[in-house]
Design a protein around this motif. Structure first.
Motif, PDB file in Angstrom:
ATOM      1  N   ARG A 258       0.915  -1.154  -0.083  1.00 18.38           N
ATOM      2  CA  ARG A 258      -0.145  -0.026   0.050  1.00 18.38           C
ATOM      3  C   ARG A 258       0.897   1.386   0.048  1.00 18.38           C
ATOM      4  O   ARG A 258       1.587   1.338   0.757  1.00 18.38           O
TER       5      ARG A 258
ATOM      6  N   ASP B 224       4.734 -10.936   8.075  1.00 16.41           N
ATOM      7  CA  ASP B 224       4.504 -11.385   6.599  1.00 16.41           C
ATOM      8  C   ASP B 224       5.721 -11.061   5.791  1.00 16.41           C
ATOM      9  O   ASP B 224       5.954 -10.237   5.301  1.00 16.41           O
TER      10      ASP B 224
ATOM     11  N   ASN C 230       4.283 -15.841   9.033  1.00 13.95           N
ATOM     12  CA  ASN C 230       3.579 -15.825   7.753  1.00 13.95           C
ATOM     13  C   ASN C 230       4.586 -15.752   6.737  1.00 13.95           C
ATOM     14  O   ASN C 230       4.707 -14.487   6.318  1.00 13.95           O
TER      15      ASN C 230
ATOM     16  N   ASP D   7      -3.538 -22.079   4.792  1.00  9.75           N
ATOM     17  CA  ASP D   7      -4.169 -20.978   3.891  1.00  9.75           C
ATOM     18  C   ASP D   7      -4.032 -21.540   2.453  1.00  9.75           C
ATOM     19  O   ASP D   7      -3.072 -21.648   1.590  1.00  9.75           O
TER      20      ASP D   7
ATOM     21  N   ASN E  41      -7.214 -10.432  -1.311  1.00 11.83           N
ATOM     22  CA  ASN E  41      -6.741 -10.789  -2.475  1.00 11.83           C
ATOM     23  C   ASN E  41      -7.939 -11.093  -3.730  1.00 11.83           C
ATOM     24  O   ASN E  41      -7.453 -10.933  -4.918  1.00 11.83           O
TER      25      ASN E  41
ATOM     26  N   ARG F  31     -14.399  -3.176  -4.857  1.00 11.61           N
ATOM     27  CA  ARG F  31     -13.613  -4.391  -4.008  1.00 11.61           C
ATOM     28  C   ARG F  31     -14.412  -4.746  -2.759  1.00 11.61           C
ATOM     29  O   ARG F  31     -14.382  -5.992  -2.356  1.00 11.61           O
TER      30      ARG F  31
ATOM     31  N   ASN G 299     -14.979  -8.451  -1.290  1.00 14.05           N
ATOM     32  CA  ASN G 299     -14.441  -8.965  -0.071  1.00 14.05           C
ATOM     33  C   ASN G 299     -15.564  -9.218   0.960  1.00 14.05           C
ATOM     34  O   ASN G 299     -15.405 -10.366   1.535  1.00 14.05           O
TER      35      ASN G 299
END
Ligand code: THG
Length: 264
Positions: free
Chosen positions: A12, A75, A96, A160, A198, A206, A210
């Motif tokens: 972002r 992450d 992650n 996941d 995603n 979006r 989501n």
């Protein structure tokens, strides 16, 4: 449902800029807002800053933990960055992530044994992203067995199935949901997780996608979600979903949530 706030991600633009400047106010504001909105963990991704990644993880983690008191979902695909981040993290972090690629888990075992994080494992291996629910289940099985054989208990594992954008692969949503269903059937005691946003990359509205995906995946058995907790309607859905699925005795959390919204 375990909520992991997705906003501190260097993909972002405002986050990228703030990380680059080591902007403490931005960092704490994002962290506080997400915790306040209901996040149990904060995903932290600085991978887009390349050689500064480790420095940023080691800068951000202690500040967030000291000022906001929330554990981090680290992450990064980089083993060294993962180690350096775990070194400065207090308490139980989420790692992650690992994958089912040959030799991958073996490389992470020293970290797993030393820091005892919870572990997100992505359903992919050296053949790339699986193309059928059965292949996803097979990879999940391989990962779960290897982790368990090395002393990791089932409670620490999040599988996941990796949701891909439906804008580039119109079957991705269904593949994810069928895989999730299969994994829950085969390993009911293992937790599942998804990066909900995603699914909507590259498409308009979006938030609609989501939210819809979150509802369906919750019904199929999702246990944890990486989401933007500042999407208020998504959080409202979280409470209505739990109530409808019989996971909220006397709808007490639902009632509490909307009372609190009325009289904050
Ligand atoms: N699985 C695991 N980890 C993950 C993902 C996953 N980490 C990264 C990602 N996927 C989840 N995090 C994000 C963070 C931001 C966005 C998508 C996924 C994103 N943000 C938009 C933006 O900032 O422009 C806004 C999103 C919106 O409009 O709702 O797209 O799958 N284990």
């Amino acid at each position: 449902m375990i909520i992991i706030g997705e906003r501190l991600n260097s993909s972002r633009k405002p986050v990228f800029e703030a990380f680059k400047k080591r902007d403490v106010n931005f960092l704490l504001n994002e962290a506080r807002k997400q915790k306040e909105a209901g996040a149990h963990y904060l995903d932290l991704n600085a991978a887009a800053l390349l050689e500064e990644e480790i420095d940023i993880l080691q800068w951000a983690i202690p500040i967030i933990q000291k000022e906001v008191n929330i554990p981090i979902c680290i992450d990064t695909p980089n083993l060294e960055a993962m180690e350096k981040a775990l070194e400065v993290h207090e308490g139980t972090a989420i790692l992650n992530s690992v994958t089912g690629e040959k030799g991958k888990i073996k490389k992470y075992l020293p970290l797993i044994k030393k820091f005892k994080p919870k572990i997100i494992a992505l359903c992919l291996d050296e053949n790339g992203l699986p193309s059928s629910p059965q292949k996803e289940i097979d990879i999940a099985k391989k990962i779960i067995n290897e982790l368990k054989a090395n002393g990791v208990s089932e409670e620490e594992i999040f599988i996941d199935p990796l949701i891909r954008p439906i804008g580039t692969d119109s079957n991705a949503g269904l593949l994810f949901l069928k895989s999730l269903e299969g994994i829950k059937n085969e390993f009911p005691q293992i937790k599942t997780i998804a990066g909900i946003s995603n699914i909507s990359f590259g498409l308009p509205n979006r938030k609609l996608l989501n939210r819809t995906f979150f509802i369906i995946a919750s019904y199929v058995g999702l246990d944890a979600a990486i989401i933007d907790p500042l999407d208020e309607e998504l959080i409202d859905f979280l409470f209505s979903i739990q109530a409808i699925l019989g996971k909220d005795n006397y709808c007490s959390n639902y009632l509490k949530h909307f009372r609190k919204k009325k009289n904050p």
